[in-house]
Design a protein around this motif. Structure first.
Motif, PDB file in Angstrom:
ATOM      1  N   LYS A   9       0.813  -1.221   0.000  1.00 11.45           N
ATOM      2  CA  LYS A   9       0.000   0.000   0.000  1.00 11.45           C
ATOM      3  C   LYS A   9       0.845   1.268   0.000  1.00 11.45           C
ATOM      4  N   ARG A  10       2.152   1.113   0.175  1.00 10.59           N
ATOM      5  CA  ARG A  10       3.045   2.270   0.146  1.00 10.59           C
ATOM      6  C   ARG A  10       3.398   2.686  -1.288  1.00 10.59           C
ATOM      7  N   PHE A  11       3.096   1.824  -2.270  1.00  6.96           N
ATOM      8  CA  PHE A  11       3.631   2.026  -3.622  1.00  6.96           C
ATOM      9  C   PHE A  11       2.526   2.173  -4.678  1.00  6.96           C
ATOM     10  N   ILE A  12       2.965   2.742  -5.834  1.00  2.00           N
ATOM     11  CA  ILE A  12       2.056   2.967  -6.970  1.00  2.00           C
ATOM     12  C   ILE A  12       2.525   2.112  -8.142  1.00  2.00           C
ATOM     13  N   LEU A  13       1.571   1.452  -8.806  1.00  3.57           N
ATOM     14  CA  LEU A  13       1.860   0.506  -9.902  1.00  3.57           C
ATOM     15  C   LEU A  13       1.343   1.056 -11.231  1.00  3.57           C
ATOM     16  N   LEU A  14       2.177   0.917 -12.281  1.00  2.00           N
ATOM     17  CA  LEU A  14       1.715   1.176 -13.652  1.00  2.00           C
ATOM     18  C   LEU A  14       1.522  -0.176 -14.337  1.00  2.00           C
ATOM     19  N   TYR A  15       0.278  -0.455 -14.789  1.00  2.00           N
ATOM     20  CA  TYR A  15      -0.045  -1.736 -15.415  1.00  2.00           C
ATOM     21  C   TYR A  15      -0.400  -1.468 -16.883  1.00  2.00           C
ATOM     22  N   VAL A  16       0.389  -2.094 -17.792  1.00  2.00           N
ATOM     23  CA  VAL A  16       0.182  -1.899 -19.244  1.00  2.00           C
ATOM     24  C   VAL A  16      -0.190  -3.248 -19.853  1.00  2.00           C
ATOM     25  N   GLU A  17      -1.388  -3.312 -20.459  1.00  2.00           N
ATOM     26  CA  GLU A  17      -1.904  -4.566 -21.036  1.00  2.00           C
ATOM     27  C   GLU A  17      -2.903  -4.210 -22.137  1.00  2.00           C
ATOM     28  N   ASP A  18      -2.714  -4.874 -23.319  1.00  2.00           N
ATOM     29  CA  ASP A  18      -3.600  -4.552 -24.440  1.00  2.00           C
ATOM     30  C   ASP A  18      -4.883  -5.370 -24.431  1.00  2.00           C
ATOM     31  N   ASP A  19      -4.940  -6.451 -23.688  1.00  3.30           N
ATOM     32  CA  ASP A  19      -6.159  -7.259 -23.610  1.00  3.30           C
ATOM     33  C   ASP A  19      -7.105  -6.592 -22.603  1.00  3.30           C
ATOM     34  N   ASP A  20      -8.277  -6.153 -23.092  1.00  4.27           N
ATOM     35  CA  ASP A  20      -9.214  -5.395 -22.256  1.00  4.27           C
ATOM     36  C   ASP A  20      -9.718  -6.200 -21.064  1.00  4.27           C
ATOM     37  N   VAL A  21     -10.038  -7.468 -21.275  1.00  5.37           N
ATOM     38  CA  VAL A  21     -10.615  -8.282 -20.199  1.00  5.37           C
ATOM     39  C   VAL A  21      -9.574  -8.517 -19.110  1.00  5.37           C
ATOM     40  N   ILE A  22      -8.367  -8.962 -19.538  1.00 10.32           N
ATOM     41  CA  ILE A  22      -7.305  -9.227 -18.561  1.00 10.32           C
ATOM     42  C   ILE A  22      -6.943  -7.940 -17.824  1.00 10.32           C
ATOM     43  N   ARG A  23      -6.846  -6.832 -18.570  1.00 11.75           N
ATOM     44  CA  ARG A  23      -6.461  -5.547 -17.960  1.00 11.75           C
ATOM     45  C   ARG A  23      -7.468  -5.118 -16.894  1.00 11.75           C
ATOM     46  N   LEU A  24      -8.773  -5.256 -17.211  1.00 15.79           N
ATOM     47  CA  LEU A  24      -9.819  -4.826 -16.274  1.00 15.79           C
ATOM     48  C   LEU A  24      -9.812  -5.685 -15.001  1.00 15.79           C
ATOM     49  N   GLU A  25      -9.769  -7.018 -15.207  1.00 23.87           N
ATOM     50  CA  GLU A  25      -9.852  -7.919 -14.056  1.00 23.87           C
ATOM     51  C   GLU A  25      -8.623  -7.799 -13.150  1.00 23.87           C
ATOM     52  N   LEU A  26      -7.431  -7.795 -13.740  1.00 18.97           N
ATOM     53  CA  LEU A  26      -6.215  -7.768 -12.942  1.00 18.97           C
ATOM     54  C   LEU A  26      -6.000  -6.399 -12.272  1.00 18.97           C
TER      55      LEU A  26
END
Length: 450
Positions: A9-26
């Motif tokens: 909870k101390r950190f910020i994550l950048l998540y890059v994914e082109d699959d819409d379903v996987i990106r939304l769920e994860l």
């Protein structure tokens, strides 16, 4: 492996994914663990998001195969901006060429799709733990740097080699001592000793430090102009990674001004004590004089009080005498009246006339006695009231004077004794007045007290 949610909870994550379903769920799942999850749908958008939030992003989780800009190209550009941000690749590839590229880009971890969430969180937890340790280390280094700045700005700092030869002095040392640093580098620490300092001081210092023990004490150091300055000094040995001594460091605080002020205060106190002694001696003589004067006044007042008591006794005696005379006169008048009535038959001539004359004389005498008693009693009452008031005022005045100049317990007890005695005498006068009122003739009292 368990995941420390409070750590993530101390950190910020950048998540890059082109699959819409996987990106939304994860991304939704990861939002429960990280302080913030930034999301991008391709490499180009991921790079733009990183540039907009460069100072905030701690970890990058990215797919490799994406439109517009693949993961490897995006990370290459990110590395050109920030070489330290942690990167995790999510990929379906595991060939040597990919691994070589990942190593070149200093990628911390990679996971194979489909993603095992537990494994991903475990990897992220490890990365977060390392980042947190780096953060703590950075904070400690910054804190140590601040301490060093504070130490250097407020204290003399001298470093030596293993033989206690000077290798470094700070600016404050040069400012206070007048020496330039190059004039002292290579010289022994004891070369700073002022000539009148005992050699045993530095002998003891050297012995302790060379035996890996700290030394603490006061030093009198030589200035370039031949004068001196005083310090509170603390010398400790410094050790290398094997625990062997490789030098020493001395932290000293200039206390010259403080010692000078203490000497000035001590001299001022000595002078004040001398002045106080002289003044107290003079004051004691003056106080003794006042006390003697008060004693004389008290003795005089005592004599006056005793005299007043004697006068009161005389007044009581006179009053009693007059009362008896009045009583006798009234008895004689009664007898004369009785005799004149019983013998009227045979004493109608000269004896009756003589009796009337005698009765008239007795009445005149009684009237005169009553007038004299009235004046005497009234005057005595006024005189003794004034005298008692005057004595009470004197006692009060003397009491105030005595309280203001001395606190001698014996005098205070005497004063209390005379106050109590004056009070008792006042009470005694009042009782006498009551006795006079109780025994004197009512017509006489009405004339005296009105």
């Amino acid at each position: 492996m368990s995941v420390d949610k409070s750590l993530l909870k101390r950190f910020i994550l950048l998540y890059v994914e082109d699959d819409d379903v996987i990106r939304l769920e994860l991304s939704q799942l990861l939002s429960n663990f990280f302080a913030k999850v930034l999301v991008a749908k391709d490499g180009k958008e991921g790079l733009r998001t990183f540039l907009e939030n460069e100072d905030e992003i701690d970890i990058v989780l990215t797919d490799i195969n994406m439109p517009y800009l693949n993961g490897i190209e995006m990370v290459k550009k990110i590395r050109g901006i920030n070489s330290k941000v942690s990167v995790i690749f999510a990929t379906a590839h595991s060939d040597t060429e990919f691994l070589a590229e990942a190593i070149k880009l200093r990628v911390q971890e990679y996971i194979v799709k489909p993603i095992d969430v537990r494994n991903l969180l475990s990897l992220m937890n490890d990365i977060a733990s390392n980042l947190y340790q780096e953060l703590l280390l950075k904070q400690q280094q910054e804190e140590l740097s601040r301490y060093k700045e504070i130490l250097d700005s407020n204290n003399i700092v001298i470093k030596t080699d293993i033989h206690l030869n000077i290798t470094y002095v700070n600016d404050l040392f040069c400012q206070i001592s007048g020496f330039d640093s190059h004039e002292l580098i290579g010289k022994e620490l004891k070369s700073l000793k002022f000539p009148d300092v005992a050699s045993e001081v530095y002998t003891n210092l050297y012995a302790k430090v060379l035996n890996h023990k700290p030394w603490q004490g006061k030093l009198k150091n030589l200035k370039k102009d031949g004068t001196f300055y005083n310090t509170d000094a603390y010398v400790i040995p410094t050790l290398d990674e094997t625990g062997e001594m490789n030098g020493a460091i001395s932290i000293q605080k200039d206390i010259t001004e403080e010692l000078n002020k203490k000497r000035e205060i001590q001299l001022a106190l000595m002078k004040d004590k001398s002045d106080i002694y002289i003044k107290s001696k003079e004051g004691s003589l003056e106080q003794n004089s006042i006390i003697n004067e008060l004693k004389y006044k008290l003795e005089t007042t005592q004599l006056e009080l005793e005299h007043a008591i004697k006068n009161i006794d005389k007044y009581i005696y006179s009053n009693e005498k007059y009362r008896l005379e009045n009583k006798n006169l009234k008895t004689e008048i009664g007898l004369y009246k009785k005799n004149s009535t019983s013998n009227i038959a045979f004493k109608m001539s000269k004896e009756n006339s003589d009796l009337r004359l005698e009765i008239k004389k007795l009445k005149d005498k009684l009237s005169q006695v009553e007038q004299n008693d009235e004046k005497s009693i009234s005057q005595l009452k006024v005189n003794y009231d004034e005298k008692i008031t005057e004595l009470e005022d004197k006692i009060s005045e003397l009491t105030e004077q005595l309280d203001s100049v001395q606190s001698d317990e014996v005098l205070l007890q005497k004063l209390e004794y005379w106050k109590e005695k004056a009070k008792m005498e006042t009470q005694r006068v009042e009782n006498l007045e009551k006795q006079i009122i109780a025994h004197a003739d009512k017509s006489l009292l009405s004339k005296i007290f009105g």
